[in-house]
Design an enzyme around this catalytic site. Structure first.
Site, PDB file in Angstrom:
ATOM      1  N   CYS A   1       0.864  -1.265  -0.177  1.00 22.31           N
ATOM      2  CA  CYS A   1      -0.155   0.008  -0.047  1.00 22.31           C
ATOM      3  C   CYS A   1       0.805   1.167   0.066  1.00 22.31           C
ATOM      4  CB  CYS A   1      -0.834  -0.001   1.318  1.00 22.31           C
ATOM      5  SG  CYS A   1      -2.309   1.130   0.977  1.00 22.31           S
TER       6      CYS A   1
ATOM      7  N   ASP B   1      -3.632   1.663   9.990  1.00 19.43           N
ATOM      8  CA  ASP B   1      -4.727   2.391   9.866  1.00 19.43           C
ATOM      9  C   ASP B   1      -5.353   2.694  11.447  1.00 19.43           C
ATOM     10  OD1 ASP B   1      -5.696   3.563   7.291  1.00 19.43           O
ATOM     11  OD2 ASP B   1      -4.817   1.731   7.152  1.00 19.43           O
TER      12      ASP B   1
HETATM   13  C1  RUB Z   1      -3.463   3.238   3.200  1.00 19.83           C
HETATM   14  C2  RUB Z   1      -2.951   2.428   4.381  1.00 19.83           C
HETATM   15  C3  RUB Z   1      -1.618   2.847   5.036  1.00 19.83           C
HETATM   16  C4  RUB Z   1      -2.250   3.392   6.418  1.00 19.83           C
HETATM   17  C5  RUB Z   1      -0.942   4.249   7.118  1.00 19.83           C
HETATM   18  O1  RUB Z   1      -4.837   2.924   2.824  1.00 19.83           O
HETATM   19  O2  RUB Z   1      -3.453   1.285   4.604  1.00 19.83           O
HETATM   20  O3  RUB Z   1      -0.849   1.858   5.173  1.00 19.83           O
HETATM   21  O4  RUB Z   1      -3.171   4.446   6.370  1.00 19.83           O
HETATM   22  O5  RUB Z   1      -0.527   5.321   6.299  1.00 19.83           O
HETATM   23  P1  RUB Z   1      -5.861   3.651   2.127  1.00 19.83           P
HETATM   24  P2  RUB Z   1       0.144   6.363   6.993  1.00 19.83           P
HETATM   25  O6  RUB Z   1      -4.968   4.113   0.949  1.00 19.83           O
HETATM   26  O7  RUB Z   1      -7.078   2.935   1.739  1.00 19.83           O
HETATM   27  O8  RUB Z   1      -6.230   5.183   2.948  1.00 19.83           O
HETATM   28  O9  RUB Z   1       1.481   6.004   7.330  1.00 19.83           O
HETATM   29  O10 RUB Z   1       0.453   7.671   5.768  1.00 19.83           O
HETATM   30  O11 RUB Z   1      -0.540   7.129   8.291  1.00 19.83           O
END
Ligand code: RUB
Length: 325
Positions: free
Chosen positions: A135, A204
């Site tokens: 991701c 998340d």
């Molecule tokens: C994004 C995702 C990321 C986390 C952490 O999913 O799973 O690993 O949100 O991101 P989506 P960060 O694209 O569906 O939002 O480290 O930037 O908080």
């Protein structure tokens, strides 16, 4: 000051994933809260507070699996409520300025945290390590850039991350930064895992049990890493902790639209016969956005306080979020 994004713009962009990733979502939500205050025509502090509460509710509903957004909004609301109660002589204009300055110090703290995580995370990366990521996480990108800046020369493999391909965003950002990057389909993870030294993912949400909620596919990767005795690290600010899970509420997993799955790739183009764009009547397409990885598959959380074992994350988070018994 550059103009702030409005509540309706931010809510729309979070829903449509134009704004994605927990940190960016939290940041945009806070910006929308401040812009709600700036644009408000409220005559009294109570009226303004009610408008802020309603804006926060709208924002929280855009993505249910985002405690960082919820915790950050609640932090601002708690601050402004305490400010209002302790300063009866101040007016609505003062209240707006107070929220704005709270917002900028919160953003400064977010910067500080991510820099600390990048430092702690980079320390876990051996020189020339092969790293598998999934991701798009701004936290993981920052760690890998830091490791690169420190001359560790990490080799990164990005999984594409169906259905919305956030992995391509990671691949682009890292390769433009100068790192050596491969991109591959999600289903290649099993055949590549034995070549990896480390799996790195973002978060998340983190539950009271230390389980991780992250992009769909994370759980599969964690199991693979476990089977091959490869370290599986998750990098997350402590604000990703979901306090609601301590009351036994299993965090709801967001189920996204069918068109994300059926309407992309080959199926995006109208085709005759079997590849027709229309979904067969009796077919149910599933599109869970996240999955839950049990704590025992996670080697450690990389946080702004350092490396934390999953079992200790909740204790630390409840202290930081000032949650009482
Ligand atoms: C994004 C995702 C990321 C986390 C952490 O999913 O799973 O690993 O949100 O991101 P989506 P960060 O694209 O569906 O939002 O480290 O930037 O908080």
């Amino acid at each position: 000051m550059k103009s702030l994004r409005t509540l309706s713009e931010v809510a729309r962009d979070i829903r449509s994933i134009r704004i994605q990733g927990a940190r960016r979502i939290a940041r945009a939500a806070l910006e929308a809260l401040v812009s709600t205050a700036q644009k408000s025509k409220a005559k009294t502090k109570n009226e303004l507070y009610q408008q802020l509460l309603s804006a926060a509710k709208t924002l929280e509903s855009t993505r249910p699996t985002e405690p960082m957004m919820r915790n950050s909004l609640e932090d601002s609301l708690r601050f402004i409520l305490a400010w209002t109660r302790t300063r009866p002589s101040k007016d609505v204009k003062d209240m707006k300025s107070a929220l704005l300055s709270h917002h900028s110090s919160f953003i400064d703290k977010m910067h500080e945290s991510i820099n600390k995580i990048a430092k702690f995370g980079s320390a876990e990366i051996p020189h020339g390590a092969n790293i598998l990521i999934h991701c798009h996480s701004t936290t993981i990108i920052k760690i890998l850039q830091k490791a690169y800046d420190e001359g560790k020369n990490p080799h990164v493999t990005c999984l594409e991350t169906r259905p919305l391909y956030q992995g391509r965003l990671s691949a682009r950002e890292l390769s433009e930064y100068g790192l050596e990057v491969n991109l591959t389909v999600d289903s290649a993870s099993g055949s590549l895992i034995s070549k990896m030294d480390l799996v790195l993912v973002g978060a998340d949400a983190i539950t009271a049990e230390g389980d991780l909620i992250n992009k769909i596919g994370t759980f599969t990767l964690a199991q693979l890493a476990h089977t091959h005795s490869i370290r599986f690290l998750c990098a997350a600010e402590i604000y990703k902790y979901d306090p609601l899970t301590r009351f036994g509420r299993a965090g709801p997993i967001e189920e996204r639209g069918v068109s994300e799955v059926w309407g992309s790739g080959l199926y995006a183009k109208e085709k005759a016969g079997k590849n027709s764009i229309s979904i067969p009547k009796k077919l149910k397409v599933l599109n869970p956005a996240f999955d839950r990885t049990p704590a025992n598959f996670i080697s450690a959380y990389i946080t702004e306080e350092g490396l934390i074992p999953p079992a200790q994350l909740a204790i630390l988070a409840e202290k930081k979020l000032e949650i009482g018994e």
